[in-house]
Design a protein around this motif. Sequence first.
Motif, PDB file in Angstrom:
ATOM      1  N   TRP A 117      -6.467  -8.081 -13.207  1.00 18.22           N
ATOM      2  CA  TRP A 117      -7.229  -6.824 -13.242  1.00 18.22           C
ATOM      3  C   TRP A 117      -7.529  -6.412 -14.686  1.00 18.22           C
ATOM      4  CZ3 TRP A 117     -10.467  -4.199 -10.707  1.00 18.22           C
ATOM      5  CH2 TRP A 117     -10.619  -2.804 -10.849  1.00 18.22           C
ATOM      6  N   GLU A 118      -6.534  -6.573 -15.550  1.00 19.16           N
ATOM      7  CA  GLU A 118      -6.729  -6.199 -16.946  1.00 19.16           C
ATOM      8  C   GLU A 118      -7.705  -7.154 -17.640  1.00 19.16           C
ATOM      9  OE1 GLU A 118      -3.617  -4.253 -20.018  1.00 19.16           O
ATOM     10  OE2 GLU A 118      -3.503  -6.436 -19.849  1.00 19.16           O
ATOM     11  N   THR A 119      -7.598  -8.441 -17.281  1.00 16.91           N
ATOM     12  CA  THR A 119      -8.497  -9.434 -17.878  1.00 16.91           C
ATOM     13  C   THR A 119      -9.959  -9.123 -17.576  1.00 16.91           C
ATOM     14  OG1 THR A 119      -6.764 -11.007 -17.313  1.00 16.91           O
ATOM     15  CG2 THR A 119      -8.779 -11.919 -18.248  1.00 16.91           C
ATOM     16  N   VAL A 120     -10.218  -8.628 -16.363  1.00 13.02           N
ATOM     17  CA  VAL A 120     -11.612  -8.315 -16.016  1.00 13.02           C
ATOM     18  C   VAL A 120     -11.988  -6.896 -16.432  1.00 13.02           C
ATOM     19  CG1 VAL A 120     -11.681  -9.955 -14.108  1.00 13.02           C
ATOM     20  CG2 VAL A 120     -11.075  -7.571 -13.647  1.00 13.02           C
ATOM     21  N   GLY A 121     -11.134  -6.238 -17.198  1.00 12.32           N
ATOM     22  CA  GLY A 121     -11.515  -4.966 -17.796  1.00 12.32           C
ATOM     23  C   GLY A 121     -10.925  -3.718 -17.172  1.00 12.32           C
ATOM     24  N   GLY A 122     -10.014  -3.862 -16.200  1.00  7.55           N
ATOM     25  CA  GLY A 122      -9.403  -2.675 -15.588  1.00  7.55           C
ATOM     26  C   GLY A 122      -8.173  -2.228 -16.363  1.00  7.55           C
ATOM     27  N   THR A 123      -7.664  -1.036 -16.020  1.00  7.88           N
ATOM     28  CA  THR A 123      -6.398  -0.596 -16.621  1.00  7.88           C
ATOM     29  C   THR A 123      -5.309  -0.780 -15.574  1.00  7.88           C
ATOM     30  OG1 THR A 123      -7.519   1.504 -16.326  1.00  7.88           O
ATOM     31  CG2 THR A 123      -6.510   1.106 -18.477  1.00  7.88           C
ATOM     32  N   ARG A 124      -4.141  -1.188 -16.047  1.00  2.00           N
ATOM     33  CA  ARG A 124      -3.021  -1.441 -15.131  1.00  2.00           C
ATOM     34  C   ARG A 124      -2.677  -0.189 -14.329  1.00  2.00           C
ATOM     35  NH1 ARG A 124      -0.118  -6.308 -16.290  1.00  2.00           N
ATOM     36  NH2 ARG A 124      -1.131  -7.324 -18.058  1.00  2.00           N
ATOM     37  N   MET A 125      -2.467  -0.360 -13.005  1.00  2.00           N
ATOM     38  CA  MET A 125      -2.095   0.795 -12.183  1.00  2.00           C
ATOM     39  C   MET A 125      -1.210   0.344 -11.029  1.00  2.00           C
ATOM     40  SD  MET A 125      -5.660   1.398 -10.232  1.00  2.00           S
ATOM     41  CE  MET A 125      -6.649   0.067  -9.624  1.00  2.00           C
ATOM     42  N   ASP A 126      -0.572   1.305 -10.400  1.00  5.06           N
ATOM     43  CA  ASP A 126       0.321   0.990  -9.296  1.00  5.06           C
ATOM     44  C   ASP A 126      -0.423   1.155  -7.972  1.00  5.06           C
ATOM     45  OD1 ASP A 126       2.326   0.497  -7.595  1.00  5.06           O
ATOM     46  OD2 ASP A 126       3.705   2.029  -8.339  1.00  5.06           O
ATOM     47  N   LEU A 127      -0.804   0.031  -7.358  1.00  5.62           N
ATOM     48  CA  LEU A 127      -1.573   0.084  -6.112  1.00  5.62           C
ATOM     49  C   LEU A 127      -0.723   0.597  -4.946  1.00  5.62           C
ATOM     50  CD1 LEU A 127      -3.319  -3.403  -6.404  1.00  5.62           C
ATOM     51  CD2 LEU A 127      -4.300  -1.186  -6.941  1.00  5.62           C
ATOM     52  N   LEU A 128       0.609   0.490  -5.081  1.00  5.73           N
ATOM     53  CA  LEU A 128       1.482   0.826  -3.958  1.00  5.73           C
ATOM     54  C   LEU A 128       1.706   2.319  -3.800  1.00  5.73           C
ATOM     55  CD1 LEU A 128       4.073  -1.974  -4.640  1.00  5.73           C
ATOM     56  CD2 LEU A 128       2.742  -1.778  -2.547  1.00  5.73           C
ATOM     57  N   THR A 129       1.461   3.080  -4.870  1.00  3.19           N
ATOM     58  CA  THR A 129       1.721   4.514  -4.779  1.00  3.19           C
ATOM     59  C   THR A 129       0.431   5.323  -4.867  1.00  3.19           C
ATOM     60  OG1 THR A 129       2.149   4.542  -7.138  1.00  3.19           O
ATOM     61  CG2 THR A 129       4.059   4.429  -5.711  1.00  3.19           C
ATOM     62  N   SER A 130      -0.709   4.660  -4.688  1.00  2.00           N
ATOM     63  CA  SER A 130      -1.975   5.382  -4.727  1.00  2.00           C
ATOM     64  C   SER A 130      -2.571   5.488  -3.332  1.00  2.00           C
ATOM     65  CB  SER A 130      -2.957   4.665  -5.656  1.00  2.00           C
ATOM     66  OG  SER A 130      -4.267   5.050  -5.330  1.00  2.00           O
ATOM     67  N   LYS A 131      -2.947   6.703  -2.969  1.00  2.75           N
ATOM     68  CA  LYS A 131      -3.501   6.935  -1.633  1.00  2.75           C
ATOM     69  C   LYS A 131      -4.789   6.147  -1.398  1.00  2.75           C
ATOM     70  CE  LYS A 131      -1.679  11.449  -0.576  1.00  2.75           C
ATOM     71  NZ  LYS A 131      -1.910  12.876  -0.510  1.00  2.75           N
ATOM     72  N   ASP A 132      -5.504   5.869  -2.493  1.00  4.66           N
ATOM     73  CA  ASP A 132      -6.792   5.199  -2.335  1.00  4.66           C
ATOM     74  C   ASP A 132      -6.651   3.695  -2.125  1.00  4.66           C
ATOM     75  OD1 ASP A 132      -8.086   7.623  -2.756  1.00  4.66           O
ATOM     76  OD2 ASP A 132      -7.942   7.378  -4.935  1.00  4.66           O
ATOM     77  N   THR A 133      -5.524   3.144  -2.545  1.00  5.92           N
ATOM     78  CA  THR A 133      -5.424   1.679  -2.483  1.00  5.92           C
ATOM     79  C   THR A 133      -4.436   1.177  -1.440  1.00  5.92           C
ATOM     80  OG1 THR A 133      -3.810   1.790  -4.274  1.00  5.92           O
ATOM     81  CG2 THR A 133      -6.087   1.294  -4.885  1.00  5.92           C
ATOM     82  N   ILE A 134      -3.609   2.081  -0.891  1.00  4.17           N
ATOM     83  CA  ILE A 134      -2.510   1.596  -0.051  1.00  4.17           C
ATOM     84  C   ILE A 134      -3.018   0.882   1.211  1.00  4.17           C
ATOM     85  CG2 ILE A 134      -2.149   3.797   1.159  1.00  4.17           C
ATOM     86  CD1 ILE A 134       0.590   1.288   0.126  1.00  4.17           C
ATOM     87  N   ILE A 135      -4.119   1.374   1.792  1.00  2.00           N
ATOM     88  CA  ILE A 135      -4.632   0.711   2.995  1.00  2.00           C
ATOM     89  C   ILE A 135      -5.144  -0.685   2.646  1.00  2.00           C
ATOM     90  CG2 ILE A 135      -6.422   0.821   4.789  1.00  2.00           C
ATOM     91  CD1 ILE A 135      -5.876   3.763   5.013  1.00  2.00           C
ATOM     92  N   GLY A 136      -5.753  -0.784   1.461  1.00  3.43           N
ATOM     93  CA  GLY A 136      -6.154  -2.111   0.968  1.00  3.43           C
ATOM     94  C   GLY A 136      -4.951  -3.041   0.849  1.00  3.43           C
ATOM     95  N   VAL A 137      -3.828  -2.498   0.377  1.00  2.00           N
ATOM     96  CA  VAL A 137      -2.615  -3.306   0.260  1.00  2.00           C
ATOM     97  C   VAL A 137      -2.139  -3.761   1.642  1.00  2.00           C
ATOM     98  CG1 VAL A 137      -0.172  -3.268  -0.392  1.00  2.00           C
ATOM     99  CG2 VAL A 137      -1.869  -2.247  -1.907  1.00  2.00           C
ATOM    100  N   LEU A 138      -2.196  -2.848   2.629  1.00  2.00           N
ATOM    101  CA  LEU A 138      -1.787  -3.212   3.991  1.00  2.00           C
ATOM    102  C   LEU A 138      -2.652  -4.341   4.534  1.00  2.00           C
ATOM    103  CD1 LEU A 138      -1.061   0.169   5.844  1.00  2.00           C
ATOM    104  CD2 LEU A 138       0.539  -1.365   4.716  1.00  2.00           C
ATOM    105  N   VAL A 139      -3.972  -4.207   4.336  1.00  2.00           N
ATOM    106  CA  VAL A 139      -4.895  -5.234   4.841  1.00  2.00           C
ATOM    107  C   VAL A 139      -4.642  -6.563   4.128  1.00  2.00           C
ATOM    108  CG1 VAL A 139      -7.316  -5.921   5.024  1.00  2.00           C
ATOM    109  CG2 VAL A 139      -6.660  -3.574   5.507  1.00  2.00           C
ATOM    110  N   ALA A 140      -4.517  -6.497   2.786  1.00  2.00           N
ATOM    111  CA  ALA A 140      -4.349  -7.726   2.010  1.00  2.00           C
ATOM    112  C   ALA A 140      -3.035  -8.431   2.363  1.00  2.00           C
ATOM    113  CB  ALA A 140      -4.401  -7.417   0.518  1.00  2.00           C
ATOM    114  N   SER A 141      -1.947  -7.651   2.510  1.00  2.00           N
ATOM    115  CA  SER A 141      -0.669  -8.302   2.806  1.00  2.00           C
ATOM    116  C   SER A 141      -0.665  -8.867   4.228  1.00  2.00           C
ATOM    117  CB  SER A 141       0.501  -7.337   2.597  1.00  2.00           C
ATOM    118  OG  SER A 141       0.341  -6.174   3.370  1.00  2.00           O
TER     119      SER A 141
END
Lengths: 304, 295
Positions: free
Chosen positions: A147-171
Amino acid sequence: MSGRTLASRNTWVRIKRNWILYAMLMPAILYFVAFKVQSIMGMSLAFYDYRIVGENVFVGLKHFRDLFSTPMFWQIMKNTLIISFVKLIIITPFPVAFAILLSEVGNGKLKKLTQVVSYLPHFLSWVVIAGIWFEFLSLNGVVMDIWETVGGTRMDLLTSKDTIIGVLVASEMWRSVGWDSIIYLSAILAISEDLYEAARLDGANRWQIIRNIVLPHLIPAIITVLIINMGVVLNTGYDQILNFQNDAVLSRIDVIDTYAYRIGLEGTRYSFSTAASLFKSILSLILILVTHFTSKKLTGKGAW
Amino acid sequence: MNSNKKVIGAPRVSTFFINLIMVFVLLVILVPMLNLVAKSFSDPAQVAGMSGWRVIPKGFSLVNYQIIFSNPAIWRALMNSVVITVVGVALNVVVTSMAAYAMTRPELPGKSLFMAFFIMMMIFEPGIVQEYFVIKDLGLMDKLPVMMLYNTVTVYNLVLLMRFFSETPQSILEAASIDGAGHLNILFKVFLPMNKIPIMTVGMFYAVAHWNEFFRSSVFLTSNANTTLQVFLRRFVVEGDSTVLASLGSIDLTGISMTGLKSATIVVTVLPILCMYPFILKHYTSGVMSGGVKE
């Protein structure tokens, strides 16, 4: 003697002669009666007030009225539907595509290795998968490195309301795409060699063969899988959700099952929790019946 | 013959891309797993600085495994899981194969009625509160046997075994019954030896399910002494509660990397699955793996 009584007498004779078969079936039946039938009948508690001492008191639909007037419940309903259907819609095509790709891998060793590796996560518990994924998604883990290599800033996907469903789907995909592709792969392997031969003689290329021969042969398997998955779509299960749950995202991924567990067993609102479970069971049943009859009408093939 | 049937005339470019996707899949699954294994075998002092990409240990050390196998809480959880799985599977196999045998005998009147019953058992999901009450009423709360008995039969495995059993040649049965063998004799002396592989496959599925069971174990087995490995793992790794290590005795964790120790606990939990995995692959998916058709 009339034919009817003769037939019923015959049945009786057959039952008596084969009593040992019933005896062999008994342990399985007994298990279901003792554990499952009793639990299912116990769900009538939704219409009663639970009493620790003495008889439960019949209260009709009181707990359902409570349930439907709890704003929290509607959020949980919404979560359940979103998680279930997002998973169903996004994940379903992947095992199909993966099976097609596998069947197209020329290199025998690479194909076999991919199969051995991709089927494995299906046999890991959600506790283990959560353990693996916590490291995988951690701030200095692989995913954030990319994520950082492609220009994003490091973040915690597991504790963010916006990404947690994505984590469920991906896992869920990580766990099941490989194993779920088996049914499609065997359908592909069952396609007659002559069909490929004929298509090649007609000058069809790889993509045309996939589109006109392979995909049509996969349709029955896809429909079967969809019907089965529709029927259990609301059974989001406890394991994945409970292991990926944390205070920051609870409101987004709390589903009926985990909600019923929390208020029923961690709290002690037994009747209220039962009402939630029963509501889910009824919805599930309706879904199963609707898919069964729709599919029977459309394809002549039902869920049973 | 099978492997090159579609490759003839296939463009090189798309073959390259397909191989690339396969390598991607391999990496996505293997890197996080091997990274944990590497961390579990690394020198605790160096784990914190390890990249998520690293799949070989940094400064080899077995200290995490020494801690695990000398910690009474982990041992207890491990032993509970082993006992539940072994006894549970024995029960599963006996009950399921008897039922599958009876259900595949054409002379069983009322077969479709039983099948309808089983399908209903598969469809209906009772609430967790009801399951809890039933276990309590049966007097099984916080007793190890509850998890041996839970899912004694699953309809999925029953149907799977019925499919294998119905393929057994009828002539063998007729020969056996002419010899005067009863159903139980036929099942245990003729059927089971003939269907060793299907039965072991179903047994493996049950074993994996017992070993991996987490939620019901955590609800039905409430005391520390009865904790299973998955529940232990959940408290330690997912909830990050390191006091579970001391639940059955004191422990000195100075200089230990929690990440390394957690990784090692995960590895130990997965190990039995890895031992069963080749067998499951060999027999359950051998058809699709060798290019033949599994039916």
